[in-house]
Enzyme design. Structure first.
Site, PDB file in Angstrom:
ATOM      1  N   GLY A 179       5.131   5.475  -6.213  1.00 57.01           N
ATOM      2  CA  GLY A 179       4.433   5.300  -4.937  1.00 57.01           C
ATOM      3  C   GLY A 179       2.981   4.910  -5.137  1.00 57.01           C
ATOM      4  N   GLY A 180       2.454   5.154  -6.356  1.00 57.42           N
ATOM      5  CA  GLY A 180       1.110   4.700  -6.697  1.00 57.42           C
ATOM      6  C   GLY A 180       0.027   5.323  -5.827  1.00 57.42           C
ATOM      7  N   CYS A 223      -1.091   4.134  -3.044  1.00 60.80           N
ATOM      8  CA  CYS A 223      -0.742   4.029  -1.626  1.00 60.80           C
ATOM      9  C   CYS A 223      -0.089   5.305  -1.084  1.00 60.80           C
ATOM     10  CB  CYS A 223       0.188   2.828  -1.451  1.00 60.80           C
ATOM     11  SG  CYS A 223       0.943   2.724   0.147  1.00 60.80           S
ATOM     12  N   LYS A 245      -3.711   8.402   6.385  1.00 66.41           N
ATOM     13  CA  LYS A 245      -3.243   8.272   7.771  1.00 66.41           C
ATOM     14  C   LYS A 245      -2.798   9.624   8.325  1.00 66.41           C
ATOM     15  CE  LYS A 245      -4.679   4.989   6.967  1.00 66.41           C
ATOM     16  NZ  LYS A 245      -5.115   4.211   5.797  1.00 66.41           N
ATOM     17  N   GLY A 259     -16.556  -0.285   3.677  1.00 61.82           N
ATOM     18  CA  GLY A 259     -15.268  -0.973   3.752  1.00 61.82           C
ATOM     19  C   GLY A 259     -14.270  -0.045   4.429  1.00 61.82           C
ATOM     20  N   ALA A 295     -17.731   5.074  -1.975  1.00 58.34           N
ATOM     21  CA  ALA A 295     -16.616   4.217  -1.542  1.00 58.34           C
ATOM     22  C   ALA A 295     -17.062   2.768  -1.682  1.00 58.34           C
ATOM     23  CB  ALA A 295     -16.240   4.544  -0.098  1.00 58.34           C
ATOM     24  N   HIS A 320       4.624  -5.654  30.585  1.00 57.95           N
ATOM     25  CA  HIS A 320       3.562  -4.986  31.344  1.00 57.95           C
ATOM     26  C   HIS A 320       4.002  -3.568  31.670  1.00 57.95           C
ATOM     27  CE1 HIS A 320       0.364  -4.323  34.234  1.00 57.95           C
ATOM     28  NE2 HIS A 320       1.281  -3.847  35.065  1.00 57.95           N
TER      29      HIS A 320
HETATM   30  C1  LIG Z   1      -8.179   5.971   0.322  1.00 60.17           C
HETATM   31  C2  LIG Z   1      -7.370   4.713   0.352  1.00 60.17           C
HETATM   32  C3  LIG Z   1      -6.779   4.302   1.516  1.00 60.17           C
HETATM   33  C4  LIG Z   1      -6.020   3.138   1.544  1.00 60.17           C
HETATM   34  N1  LIG Z   1      -5.450   2.762   2.714  1.00 60.17           N
HETATM   35  C5  LIG Z   1      -4.729   1.629   2.753  1.00 60.17           C
HETATM   36  C6  LIG Z   1      -4.088   1.222   3.946  1.00 60.17           C
HETATM   37  O1  LIG Z   1      -4.168   1.897   4.968  1.00 60.17           O
HETATM   38  N2  LIG Z   1      -3.362   0.087   3.934  1.00 60.17           N
HETATM   39  C7  LIG Z   1      -3.245  -0.680   2.803  1.00 60.17           C
HETATM   40  O2  LIG Z   1      -2.564  -1.705   2.842  1.00 60.17           O
HETATM   41  N3  LIG Z   1      -3.847  -0.328   1.659  1.00 60.17           N
HETATM   42  C8  LIG Z   1      -4.575   0.811   1.605  1.00 60.17           C
HETATM   43  N4  LIG Z   1      -5.148   1.185   0.439  1.00 60.17           N
HETATM   44  C9  LIG Z   1      -4.984   0.308  -0.749  1.00 60.17           C
HETATM   45  C10 LIG Z   1      -3.621   0.524  -1.378  1.00 60.17           C
HETATM   46  O3  LIG Z   1      -3.452   1.877  -1.704  1.00 60.17           O
HETATM   47  C11 LIG Z   1      -3.497  -0.347  -2.604  1.00 60.17           C
HETATM   48  O4  LIG Z   1      -3.788  -1.681  -2.269  1.00 60.17           O
HETATM   49  C12 LIG Z   1      -2.096  -0.290  -3.178  1.00 60.17           C
HETATM   50  O5  LIG Z   1      -1.767   1.017  -3.556  1.00 60.17           O
HETATM   51  C13 LIG Z   1      -1.975  -1.222  -4.389  1.00 60.17           C
HETATM   52  O6  LIG Z   1      -0.685  -1.143  -4.890  1.00 60.17           O
HETATM   53  P1  LIG Z   1      -0.388  -1.450  -6.422  1.00 60.17           P
HETATM   54  O7  LIG Z   1       1.073  -1.284  -6.573  1.00 60.17           O
HETATM   55  O8  LIG Z   1      -1.015  -2.720  -6.795  1.00 60.17           O
HETATM   56  O9  LIG Z   1      -1.161  -0.325  -7.243  1.00 60.17           O
HETATM   57  P2  LIG Z   1      -1.171   1.256  -7.160  1.00 60.17           P
HETATM   58  O10 LIG Z   1      -0.721   1.759  -5.867  1.00 60.17           O
HETATM   59  O11 LIG Z   1      -2.520   1.646  -7.643  1.00 60.17           O
HETATM   60  O12 LIG Z   1      -0.084   1.672  -8.225  1.00 60.17           O
HETATM   61  C14 LIG Z   1      -0.267   1.454  -9.589  1.00 60.17           C
HETATM   62  C15 LIG Z   1       0.590   2.434 -10.359  1.00 60.17           C
HETATM   63  O13 LIG Z   1       0.581   2.078 -11.719  1.00 60.17           O
HETATM   64  C16 LIG Z   1       0.519   3.242 -12.514  1.00 60.17           C
HETATM   65  N5  LIG Z   1      -0.017   2.843 -13.796  1.00 60.17           N
HETATM   66  C17 LIG Z   1      -1.232   2.328 -14.088  1.00 60.17           C
HETATM   67  N6  LIG Z   1      -1.322   1.997 -15.390  1.00 60.17           N
HETATM   68  C18 LIG Z   1      -0.135   2.313 -15.941  1.00 60.17           C
HETATM   69  C19 LIG Z   1       0.392   2.213 -17.251  1.00 60.17           C
HETATM   70  N7  LIG Z   1      -0.306   1.692 -18.251  1.00 60.17           N
HETATM   71  N8  LIG Z   1       1.653   2.651 -17.469  1.00 60.17           N
HETATM   72  C20 LIG Z   1       2.399   3.176 -16.466  1.00 60.17           C
HETATM   73  N9  LIG Z   1       1.944   3.305 -15.204  1.00 60.17           N
HETATM   74  C21 LIG Z   1       0.696   2.862 -14.944  1.00 60.17           C
HETATM   75  C22 LIG Z   1      -0.377   4.179 -11.715  1.00 60.17           C
HETATM   76  O14 LIG Z   1      -0.145   5.527 -12.064  1.00 60.17           O
HETATM   77  C23 LIG Z   1       0.070   3.869 -10.287  1.00 60.17           C
HETATM   78  O15 LIG Z   1       1.116   4.717  -9.872  1.00 60.17           O
HETATM   79  C24 LIG Z   1      -5.877   2.362   0.373  1.00 60.17           C
HETATM   80  C25 LIG Z   1      -6.463   2.781  -0.818  1.00 60.17           C
HETATM   81  C26 LIG Z   1      -7.195   3.940  -0.836  1.00 60.17           C
HETATM   82  C27 LIG Z   1      -7.808   4.382  -2.119  1.00 60.17           C
END
Ligand SMILES: Cc1cc2nc3c(=O)[nH]c(=O)nc-3n(C[C@H](O)[C@H](O)[C@H](O)COP(=O)(O)OP(=O)(O)OC[C@H]3O[C@@H](n4cnc5c(N)ncnc54)[C@H](O)[C@@H]3O)c2cc1C
Length: 465
Positions: free
Chosen positions: A40-41, A43, A52, A181, A268, A444
């Protein structure tokens, strides 16, 4: 013996990585995801979703405090911060577990551990799933982390990043947020709703710098009305920490310097891509400005290595990451008619109060790009549903190319606009012109009627103004 040979291996299980994995599996590719923390990273665990959930609590609190304006009474309205945070964590946990189920359902192998490129077609994993893995296609989806500015190094106690800001143990009395931002502004809304004295310091002249100037200006007025102090064209020069607080020296562009004291600070100021320690150098994968350079299909300069999501650069949004993942694996699978990601059609939403949502060119950018524009506006003040909801502050703005009628951009501020923007996203994807939008019938009473009226206004046909 565990499987170690895959068609597609994805490093990182965020919304970029896990969505790419599901789509790859749907296309019959043998797929694995390496994840070092939680599926789930950012997000699902520390970004979109838990914020949210927090904002839902703060919005409800605000509504309950204003119950009187709806003819209701709510006595002794209060909050339990620990429970607010607990709910946010529970929402996040539920969704993260859901991703685990989706991986199983789609027969995606999840490898626990840290992945690193180890040569052409090779990934070395350390941690629980330690081992050497091979794949014809390797997708980097390692995401991003908070940017650290010198002098503003987060210490988790007084200076927070979004990680600490999301799980406060105690509500601070006062808070300085550096950066306006989406992340900074959402935290400003959350904390202010619970009575915290919030000061936002922004380096640029405009808050929400990527948004349309007019929309950001209207949002600023609303935030200031709520008591959020906003200082633009200003930088935090230094921070002096004391026992349970800090004093920031803030310098404005005009040369004026002021000291602002607060209990806590949230830094931030953006994020940087996780490009280190993933073996990019060994294979010669190109980076620029802290992110991996990739084309509209996620292809890097090295055959068989791809990058999607935050690690591949802005906009740093979950839906952008997921879409890039889908496009990337569809191209890998050789599907016909795969379109490269068009960044102009990626919507952006900020879930503060009032909400902000946009897609396409701002008015300024449209003019800078040489378009003769027709601009339509419709205020929430004139919409029946908005008034009935008690949410009569906001604006829907649309920008058309005067010569062709092409919808170039749509920008909104006000209640629930994050749910409305998708109408304009679909319109832009269908290359809709003003004619079709004007002929569409909007239900509406809804907030969506303002989208219609804004289009009508651009062509001098507005009805309710
Ligand atoms: C506070 C906050 C609020 C946000 N709100 C929103 C929103 O409302 N709407 C929106 O669209 N976006 C929002 N974002 C941005 C959004 O979270 C990111 O754009 C999104 O998570 C990016 O997805 P990703 O898959 O690229 O990376 P990530 O979600 O960062 O996932 C990357 C994953 O890779 C893993 N990883 C990294 N390196 C390695 C490695 N070498 N080996 C194995 N695993 C690894 C990490 O543990 C992580 O789980 C928000 C961000 C923050 C911080």
């Amino acid at each position: 013996m565990a499987d170690t040979d895959f068609d597609v291996l994805i490093i990182g299980g965020g919304p970029g990585g896990y969505v790419a994995a599901i789509r790859a599996a749907q296309l019959g590719l043998k797929t694995a995801v390496v994840e070092k923390a939680d599926l789930g990273g950012i997000c699902l665990n520390w970004g979109c979703i838990p914020t949210k959930a927090l904002l839902r609590s703060s919005e409800l609190f605000h509504t309950m405090e204003n119950a009187g304006s709806y003819g209701l009474s709510a006595k002794g309205v209060g909050f339990d911060l620990a429970k607010v945070v607990e709910r946010s964590r529970a929402v996040s946990g539920r969704l993260t577990r859901g991703v685990g189920h989706l991986m199983k359902k789609n027969k995606v192998t999840v490898i626990d551990g840290e992945g690193k490129l180890a040569g052409p077609g090779k990934v070395a994993v350390t941690g629980k799933g330690k081992g050497d893995y091979a794949a014809r296609h390797i997708i980097l989806a390692t995401g991003a982390r908070p940017r650290v500015l010198p002098g503003l190094e987060p210490d988790k106690k007084l200076i927070w990043t979004y990680f600490e800001a999301m799980v406060p143990e105690k509500m601070p009395k006062s808070l300085i947020i550096v950066g306006s931002g989406a992340i900074g502004i959402e935290f400003a809304s959350f904390y202010r709703a619970f009575g915290v004295e919030v000061t936002v310091v922004e380096m640029l002249p405009q808050i929400l710098p990527v948004e349309d100037e007019e929309i950001a200006g209207l949002a600023r007025k609303q935030f200031e009305k709520q008591g959020i102090r906003i200082i633009t064209s200003a930088t935090v020069k230094s921070v002096d920490k004391v026992k349970n607080g800090l004093t920031a020296t803030v310098e404005e562009a005009k040369g004026k310097t002021q000291q602002i004291a607060a209990e806590r600070m949230i830094s931030a100021v953006g994020v940087v891509g996780n490009v280190e320690d993933v073996g990019l150098e060994a294979l010669g994968v190109k980076t620029a400005n802290g992110v991996v350079v990739a084309d509209g299909f996620g292809r890097t300069n090295v055959a068989g290595v791809y990058a999607i999501g935050d690690v591949a650069g802005p906009p740093l949004l979950a839906h952008k990451a997921s879409h890039e993942g889908v496009v990337c694996v569809e191209k890998i699978a050789g599907l016909a008619d795969v379109h490269p990601v068009d960044k102009l059609k990626i919507p952006g939403c900020t879930y503060c109060r009032p909400q902000i949502a946009s897609v396409g060119l701002t008015e300024k950018r449209a003019r800078e790009q040489g378009h003769q524009v027709k601009v339509g506006r419709f205020p929430f003040l004139a919409n029946g549903k908005a008034i009935a909801l008690g949410e009569d502050q906001g604006l829907v703005k649309t920008i058309f190319d005067a010569a062709t009628g092409q919808l170039l951009g749509a920008h909104m501020v006000g209640a629930e606009v994050t749910e409305l923007i998708q109408g304009f996203v679909v319109a832009m994807n269908l290359e809709t012109t003003e004619q079709e939008l004007m002929h569409a019938i909007f239900p509406h009473p809804t907030l969506s009627e303002m989208m219609h009226e804004s289009v009508l206004d651009a062509y001098g046909r507005v009805i309710h103004m």
